[in-house]
Scaffold this motif. Structure first.
Motif, PDB file in Angstrom:
ATOM      1  N   LEU A  29       0.850  -1.184   0.000  1.00 57.81           N
ATOM      2  CA  LEU A  29       0.000   0.000   0.000  1.00 57.81           C
ATOM      3  C   LEU A  29       0.885   1.233   0.000  1.00 57.81           C
ATOM      4  CD1 LEU A  29      -2.929   1.023   0.133  1.00 57.81           C
ATOM      5  CD2 LEU A  29      -2.749   1.005   2.607  1.00 57.81           C
ATOM      6  N   ARG A  30       0.600   2.168  -0.925  1.00 58.83           N
ATOM      7  CA  ARG A  30       1.357   3.412  -1.034  1.00 58.83           C
ATOM      8  C   ARG A  30       2.860   3.146  -1.107  1.00 58.83           C
ATOM      9  NH1 ARG A  30       0.103   7.952   3.081  1.00 58.83           N
ATOM     10  NH2 ARG A  30       1.365   9.085   1.566  1.00 58.83           N
ATOM     11  N   ARG A  31       3.226   2.216  -1.987  1.00 59.63           N
ATOM     12  CA  ARG A  31       4.623   1.888  -2.261  1.00 59.63           C
ATOM     13  C   ARG A  31       5.367   1.427  -1.013  1.00 59.63           C
ATOM     14  NH1 ARG A  31       7.069   6.980  -5.018  1.00 59.63           N
ATOM     15  NH2 ARG A  31       8.875   5.575  -5.216  1.00 59.63           N
ATOM     16  N   GLN A  32       4.662   0.764  -0.126  1.00 62.48           N
ATOM     17  CA  GLN A  32       5.257   0.207   1.078  1.00 62.48           C
ATOM     18  C   GLN A  32       4.689  -1.189   1.295  1.00 62.48           C
ATOM     19  OE1 GLN A  32       7.507  -0.671   3.406  1.00 62.48           O
ATOM     20  NE2 GLN A  32       7.748   1.524   3.781  1.00 62.48           N
ATOM     21  N   SER A  33       5.485  -2.063   1.903  1.00 62.26           N
ATOM     22  CA  SER A  33       5.042  -3.430   2.190  1.00 62.26           C
ATOM     23  C   SER A  33       4.702  -3.570   3.664  1.00 62.26           C
ATOM     24  CB  SER A  33       6.144  -4.441   1.830  1.00 62.26           C
ATOM     25  OG  SER A  33       6.360  -4.467   0.442  1.00 62.26           O
ATOM     26  N   TYR A  34       3.677  -4.385   3.943  1.00 68.59           N
ATOM     27  CA  TYR A  34       3.215  -4.617   5.305  1.00 68.59           C
ATOM     28  C   TYR A  34       3.011  -6.115   5.516  1.00 68.59           C
ATOM     29  CZ  TYR A  34       2.200   0.393   5.225  1.00 68.59           C
ATOM     30  OH  TYR A  34       2.312   1.761   5.114  1.00 68.59           O
ATOM     31  N   ARG A  38      -1.722  -8.002  14.205  1.00 69.03           N
ATOM     32  CA  ARG A  38      -1.641  -6.579  13.916  1.00 69.03           C
ATOM     33  C   ARG A  38      -0.738  -6.385  12.706  1.00 69.03           C
ATOM     34  NH1 ARG A  38       2.701  -3.146  17.122  1.00 69.03           N
ATOM     35  NH2 ARG A  38       2.765  -2.350  14.990  1.00 69.03           N
ATOM     36  N   VAL A  39      -0.653  -5.146  12.224  1.00 69.43           N
ATOM     37  CA  VAL A  39       0.105  -4.849  11.010  1.00 69.43           C
ATOM     38  C   VAL A  39       1.498  -4.342  11.367  1.00 69.43           C
ATOM     39  CG1 VAL A  39       0.181  -3.409   8.933  1.00 69.43           C
ATOM     40  CG2 VAL A  39      -2.005  -4.341   9.722  1.00 69.43           C
ATOM     41  N   TYR A  40       2.501  -4.886  10.663  1.00 59.77           N
ATOM     42  CA  TYR A  40       3.896  -4.483  10.849  1.00 59.77           C
ATOM     43  C   TYR A  40       4.438  -3.953   9.520  1.00 59.77           C
ATOM     44  CZ  TYR A  40       3.735  -7.139  15.209  1.00 59.77           C
ATOM     45  OH  TYR A  40       3.399  -7.614  16.461  1.00 59.77           O
ATOM     46  N   ARG A  41       5.108  -2.812   9.558  1.00 58.55           N
ATOM     47  CA  ARG A  41       5.627  -2.195   8.346  1.00 58.55           C
ATOM     48  C   ARG A  41       7.037  -2.682   8.060  1.00 58.55           C
ATOM     49  NH1 ARG A  41       5.234   4.276   7.457  1.00 58.55           N
ATOM     50  NH2 ARG A  41       7.501   4.273   7.320  1.00 58.55           N
ATOM     51  N   VAL A  44      -6.574 -11.385   5.195  1.00 58.64           N
ATOM     52  CA  VAL A  44      -5.691 -10.223   5.178  1.00 58.64           C
ATOM     53  C   VAL A  44      -6.446  -8.963   4.790  1.00 58.64           C
ATOM     54  CG1 VAL A  44      -4.919 -10.421   2.779  1.00 58.64           C
ATOM     55  CG2 VAL A  44      -3.367  -9.476   4.513  1.00 58.64           C
ATOM     56  N   GLY A  45      -7.559  -9.127   4.054  1.00 62.71           N
ATOM     57  CA  GLY A  45      -8.354  -7.969   3.664  1.00 62.71           C
ATOM     58  C   GLY A  45      -8.903  -7.196   4.851  1.00 62.71           C
ATOM     59  N   ASP A  46      -9.069  -7.882   6.001  1.00 60.31           N
ATOM     60  CA  ASP A  46      -9.571  -7.197   7.194  1.00 60.31           C
ATOM     61  C   ASP A  46      -8.575  -6.176   7.719  1.00 60.31           C
ATOM     62  OD1 ASP A  46     -11.823  -8.783   7.072  1.00 60.31           O
ATOM     63  OD2 ASP A  46     -11.063 -10.264   8.498  1.00 60.31           O
ATOM     64  N   TYR A  47      -7.326  -6.262   7.288  1.00 59.70           N
ATOM     65  CA  TYR A  47      -6.287  -5.380   7.822  1.00 59.70           C
ATOM     66  C   TYR A  47      -5.852  -4.315   6.820  1.00 59.70           C
ATOM     67  CZ  TYR A  47      -6.114  -8.941  11.395  1.00 59.70           C
ATOM     68  OH  TYR A  47      -6.479  -9.814  12.402  1.00 59.70           O
ATOM     69  N   LEU A  48      -6.426  -4.340   5.638  1.00 59.77           N
ATOM     70  CA  LEU A  48      -6.105  -3.331   4.643  1.00 59.77           C
ATOM     71  C   LEU A  48      -6.702  -1.989   5.037  1.00 59.77           C
ATOM     72  CD1 LEU A  48      -6.688  -5.267   1.298  1.00 59.77           C
ATOM     73  CD2 LEU A  48      -4.551  -4.895   2.499  1.00 59.77           C
ATOM     74  N   ARG A  49      -6.061  -0.942   4.617  1.00 68.58           N
ATOM     75  CA  ARG A  49      -6.538   0.410   4.861  1.00 68.58           C
ATOM     76  C   ARG A  49      -6.560   1.155   3.538  1.00 68.58           C
ATOM     77  NH1 ARG A  49      -7.529  -1.957   8.687  1.00 68.58           N
ATOM     78  NH2 ARG A  49      -7.032  -1.552  10.890  1.00 68.58           N
TER      79      ARG A  49
END
Length: 325
Positions: free
Chosen positions: A189-194, A210-213, A236-241
């Motif tokens: 998301l936004r050129r970043q991996s999570y 939880r989400v880790y960047r 994993v869709g539950d954690y997308l923003r």
């Protein structure tokens, strides 16, 4: 601005998904079930949409030389593995033109932090380039990513092999700390991996995921001999923003539909916000972390923020810039 919003086409999405599937099956030690594949690569798809999309992706994978076979018993859900007999029959070869096409088509992904397999792709392209003479491709492919890609192999190995990982992670505003994680999924998301993962507590229990960047990992190693199962209800869709929701929430924006909003965009707003009454059409209220990113996202999807002022001012400026251009 750090990151401008970039619209990703359906073809781009499928290309990334197929690349991920090829790498996953190439490295898999066991057959992958429909459930595993759906949770990881098709998290928001219905049963029918998953079947159709996976069928199309299998066709694309076969065209790339990797065929799959269903080894599940009759009447059981799908269980897939590489069809060794049908994959790369008799070997294959590349011409110098083929190598150039691969370079041109795939090189942009090697610099995209939201593509989690870019490290493996760089190595693969470097091998291809090396077969056609020295060209400095390896140095070119590894330069400019801005992230320590040495962290990706152990994290991806832990995720694909269902092995626990011991990591050093620095959360925002905190000191680095060692953690033991079970990785359940990843997304860009936004050129970043999570990564979405569960952390081991001091009492031996596991926290809620939880989400880790990615760029906050300082070290990572796979714990040999460990194993775990991803919860059957994990998605994993539950954690997308939404792209403007990364980071601490600073406010709530009201977004109005101008009558041309695509169904997928409306569905995302439904999931991440709530409907409110609006005079000019459908409206949603959603939280935001970055007012400028929110404004640009609205412009890209033909939506209009109604308030607050810090978002609408950015929206007005972006529209004026587009008109001037």
């Amino acid at each position: 601005m750090e990151d401008d919003f970039v619209t990703v086409s359906r073809d781009d999405e499928q290309a990334r998904r197929v690349a991920g599937l090829i790498l996953a099956f190439s490295n898999a030690k066991h057959a992958l079930s429909n459930e595993e594949l759906r949770n990881t690569y098709y998290p928001q798809a219905s049963d029918e949409a998953f079947r159709k999309a996976f069928r199309r992706d299998r066709t694309a994978m076969s065209a790339c030389g990797l065929s799959l076979v269903n080894v599940a018993s009759e009447g059981q859900p799908g269980l897939w593995k590489v069809d060794e007999a049908a994959s790369f029959p008799g070997g294959g070869s590349l011409s110098s033109k083929d190598a150039l096409v691969l370079d041109v088509a795939c090189a942009p992904l090697t610099h995209d932090p939201s593509f989690p397999h870019r490290s493996e792709l760089r190595l693969a392209l470097a091998k291809v380039d090396g077969s056609f003479g020295p060209s400095g491709s390896l140095e070119r492919l590894f330069s400019g990513s801005g992230i320590d890609d040495g962290l990706l192999p152990p994290l991806l190995a832990a995720l694909s092999g269902r092995r626990e990982a011991v990591v050093t992670y620095q959360a925002r505003g905190q000191e680095p700390r060692e953690r033991r994680l079970r990785l359940y999924g990843s997304f860009g998301l936004r050129r970043q991996s999570y990564f979405v993962a569960s952390e081991l507590r001091d009492d031996g229990s596991w926290r809620e995921p939880r989400v880790y960047r990615l760029d906050r990992f300082l070290s990572a190693r796979v714990v040999s001999g460990s194993s775990y199962r991803i919860p059957p209800d994990f998605c994993v869709g539950d954690y997308l923003r939404l792209p403007f929701q990364i980071g601490p929430e600073v406010g709530t924006v009201t977004i109005q539909d101008l009558g041309c909003t695509e169904g997928e965009v409306a569905a995302e707003l439904d999931r991440r916000g709530r409907h409110v009454d609006g005079r000019g059409g459908r409206c949603w209220e959603v939280g935001y972390s970055d007012p400028e990113a929110c404004a640009r996202w609205c412009v890209a999807h033909r939506l209009m923020p109604v308030g607050p002022r810090e978002v609408t001012d950015h929206w007005d400026r972006v529209v004026e810039e587009a008109c001037d251009a």
